[in-house]
Design a protein around this motif. Structure first.
Motif, PDB file in Angstrom:
ATOM      1  N   VAL A   2      -7.857   1.961  -5.560  1.00 41.38           N
ATOM      2  CA  VAL A   2      -7.361   3.468  -5.071  1.00 41.38           C
ATOM      3  C   VAL A   2      -8.511   3.901  -4.302  1.00 41.38           C
ATOM      4  O   VAL A   2      -9.691   3.779  -4.697  1.00 41.38           O
ATOM      5  CB  VAL A   2      -7.322   4.495  -6.278  1.00 41.38           C
ATOM      6  N   CYS A   3      -8.247   4.341  -2.989  1.00 40.60           N
ATOM      7  CA  CYS A   3      -9.412   4.500  -2.025  1.00 40.60           C
ATOM      8  C   CYS A   3      -8.881   5.689  -1.169  1.00 40.60           C
ATOM      9  O   CYS A   3      -7.760   6.363  -1.205  1.00 40.60           O
ATOM     10  CB  CYS A   3      -9.095   3.273  -0.979  1.00 40.60           C
ATOM     11  N   VAL A  44      -3.441   3.893  -2.172  1.00 38.01           N
ATOM     12  CA  VAL A  44      -3.381   2.855  -3.396  1.00 38.01           C
ATOM     13  C   VAL A  44      -2.794   1.360  -2.892  1.00 38.01           C
ATOM     14  O   VAL A  44      -1.935   1.383  -2.443  1.00 38.01           O
ATOM     15  CB  VAL A  44      -2.090   3.345  -4.478  1.00 38.01           C
ATOM     16  N   ILE A  46      -5.301   9.709   0.144  1.00 40.56           N
ATOM     17  CA  ILE A  46      -5.475   8.433  -0.860  1.00 40.56           C
ATOM     18  C   ILE A  46      -4.589   7.384  -0.428  1.00 40.56           C
ATOM     19  O   ILE A  46      -3.383   7.427  -0.278  1.00 40.56           O
ATOM     20  CB  ILE A  46      -5.283   9.127  -2.197  1.00 40.56           C
ATOM     21  N   ARG A  79       0.935  -1.363  -0.056  1.00 40.97           N
ATOM     22  CA  ARG A  79       0.041   0.032  -0.150  1.00 40.97           C
ATOM     23  C   ARG A  79       1.010   1.280   0.043  1.00 40.97           C
ATOM     24  O   ARG A  79       2.058   1.319   0.949  1.00 40.97           O
ATOM     25  CB  ARG A  79      -0.803   0.026   1.454  1.00 40.97           C
TER      26      ARG A  79
END
Length: 129
Positions: free
Chosen positions: A92-93, A81, A79, A65
């Motif tokens: 992608v969060c 990833v 953000i 991550r």
């Protein structure tokens, strides 16, 4: 084409490595490390901020991550990833992937408005490289 549950399970079994259950078939750890390092460098360069990251996560289908700090985004939200061990798959969060609440209060609904485009898209260069 929709697959039945039996067909889907058979396909997933084909992708498993019979000798190493922790990784997918033909998994190249060195190549994954290089690709992930390139992703982190690209995020840091393009967004102008140092990203926290973890990689080669044990007992997980994620390779690693990368976290872009909130200060580097237009919307002021961190953000994250998440990169899979299974090829070039990434998620992608915003904020904290995997942590969510099923409770939606009227206050939350009133504050949230759907974006027309991802907030970080205004900071990302228009290139395919």
């Amino acid at each position: 084409m929709a697959m039945s549950k039996v067909e889907l399970l058979a396909l997933l079994r084909e992708l498993d490595d019979p000798k190493q259950l922790e990784w997918p078939l033909n998994y190249d750890r060195a190549a994954a490390r290089l690709a992930f390092g390139g992703l982190v460098r690209r995020l840091e360069t393009d967004l102008g901020a140092q990203c926290e990251f973890e990689q080669d996560t044990q007992d997980s289908s994620e390779y690693g991550r990368a976290r872009v700090p909130a200060e580097a985004t237009v919307c002021g939200t961190r953000i994250v990833v998440c990169v899979s061990m299974s090829g070039s798959l990434a998620e992608v969060c915003a904020a904290n992937p995997g942590a969510y609440s099923t409770r939606t209060t009227p206050e939350r609904k009133a504050r949230w408005t759907p974006p027309t485009s991802p907030p970080w898209s205004r900071r990302w260069p228009n290139s395919a490289t």
